[in-house]
Design an enzyme around this catalytic site. Structure first.
Site, short mmCIF file in Angstrom:
data_model
loop_
_atom_site.label_atom_id
_atom_site.label_comp_id
_atom_site.label_asym_id
_atom_site.label_seq_id
_atom_site.Cartn_x
_atom_site.Cartn_y
_atom_site.Cartn_z
N SER A 71 0.83 -1.21 0.00
CA SER A 71 0.00 0.00 0.00
C SER A 71 0.86 1.26 0.00
O SER A 71 0.56 2.23 -0.71
CB SER A 71 -0.93 0.01 1.22
OG SER A 71 -1.88 -1.04 1.15
N GLY A 311 -6.50 -5.26 -2.99
CA GLY A 311 -6.92 -4.50 -1.81
C GLY A 311 -5.85 -3.56 -1.32
O GLY A 311 -6.13 -2.42 -0.92
N ASP A 312 -4.59 -4.03 -1.35
CA ASP A 312 -3.47 -3.18 -0.94
C ASP A 312 -3.36 -1.96 -1.85
O ASP A 312 -3.12 -0.84 -1.40
CB ASP A 312 -2.15 -3.96 -1.00
CG ASP A 312 -2.15 -5.18 -0.09
OD1 ASP A 312 -2.93 -5.20 0.87
OD2 ASP A 312 -1.35 -6.10 -0.35
N ALA A 313 -3.53 -2.20 -3.15
CA ALA A 313 -3.44 -1.11 -4.12
C ALA A 313 -4.57 -0.11 -3.91
O ALA A 313 -4.37 1.11 -4.02
CB ALA A 313 -3.48 -1.66 -5.54
#
Length: 357
Positions: A71, A311-313
């Site tokens: 992230s 999700g991290d992105a």
């Protein structure tokens, strides 16, 4: 108008840096190691042989990762301001650790790793099948982070410099006392502290650690953001697990998001915002007990390469606009853009520059 110096070290992440061992596998491999798609777990003894087997049987890629680090790297990529982000976590003093350091530094992130001389750098098996992924993390050195490292003047200076903080829930299994120190600093200085549910097993098996880490009326992970204007991120599976563990008796993501936004607060001064992603379905945002939904960017199935890091992105894209003071809808739009870019590539990777307006 803000200058680049205003963004120096503005966003700090702390988490478990892992070297992703990523490969497209087959169903037999998943069955052999009892791996379910769309899941994230800690490696057990039965999983330890899988990393070598992946290298032997499949076409493996090695990518510097770990949820928080992903992230932060994506936020740095979106910001395009060298040194805007910082990151702390624990690696081994080995070639994988050096590769991790080189990769993150090249991405523009100011990394201050704790280097453990007795343990190897952590790895994460990323098993991909049909575009869906499952993560099996062998923390190794990532599990060895010491709060003493955080307290060193050169590292605590990163905490003091930052105005926004992001810590994935995975770090609760490693150094809750470090999370507590950063959270208390954010609360005392009216800064923005954000966390992520991260995985169903965090909600289910580390509930007590969450509550011990977050006192002062913060009875649940979500409440850590109540001390300041803060956010909690998660996906629909994590949200439903959180609901079940806390006895809410609902699987409706919108209702869960509302309940999270209405949890008792340590202070009523700042808003609480909860952001739940749902894959290809709209992003659910709950604020002040109200829900808004934002559509994601449609992607034809043939363009989907790998959901690992999606999700991290999303979080990275979201935070890149949050530090600019943008409205929530703009943050969500940036999150959807970053996620859309990443799922068209292998692992949590991206082109040289973003094309986001």
């Amino acid at each position: 108008m803000a200058s680049s110096s205003d963004f120096d070290g503005i966003l700090l992440g702390m988490g478990n840096p892992l070297l992703d061992v990523s490969a497209v596998v087959d169903q037999d491999f998943l069955t052999k190691y009892d791996i379910k798609l769309n899941n994230a777990i800690l490696a057990e003894d039965k999983h330890l042989p899988m990393y070598d087997e992946m290298s032997e049987k499949f076409n493996v890629e090695y990518i510097a990762g770990g949820a928080t680090q992903n992230s932060i790297k994506v936020a740095q990529w979106m910001l395009q301001i060298p040194g805007a982000t910082s990151y702390m976590g624990s690696i081994g003093k080995d070639k994988y650790g050096e590769a991790m350091k080189k990769d993150a530094t090249a991405a523009g992130v100011n990394v201050h790793y704790y280097e453990d001389e007795s343990t190897s750098t952590g790895t994460c098996g990323v098993c991909v099948l049909g575009g869906e992924r499952s993560l099996i993390a062998n923390l190794s050195a990532a599990n060895c982070y010491k709060v003493e490292h955080l307290k060193k003047p050169e590292n605590w200076a990163l905490v003091e410099k930052a105005k926004f903080y992001y810590i994935a829930g995975f770090f609760l299994t490693v150094s809750p006392e470090s999370i507590q120190l950063v959270r208390e600093h954010a609360a005392a200085h009216n800064k923005v502290f954000t966390m992520n549910l991260s995985a169903p097993f965090i909600c289910e098996f580390f509930k007590d650690v969450q509550e011990k880490c977050l006192p002062l009326k913060c009875m649940h992970l979500i409440s850590c953001v109540d001390q300041v204007h803060g956010l909690c991120f998660g996906n629909e599976t994590e949200a439903r697990t959180f609901s079940r563990v806390h006895g809410w008796e609902t699987d409706d993501v919108e209702q869960i998001a509302i309940k999270i936004s209405q949890l008792p607060k340590a202070t009523g001064t700042y808003k609480r915002t909860t952001v739940i992603t749902q894959g290809a379905d709209p992003v659910v945002v709950a604020e002040d007990g109200k829900v808004k939904k934002y559509p994601v960017i449609h992607l034809p199935k043939e363009k989907l390469v790998d959901t690992n890091g999606a999700g991290d992105a999303f979080v990275g894209g979201f935070l890149s606009q949050l530090v600019h003071g943008k409205a929530i809808e703009d943050c969500v739009r940036a999150g959807c853009y970053a996620s859309n870019v990443v799922i068209q590539r292998s692992g949590c990777t991206y082109p040289q520059k973003p094309d986001f307006n």
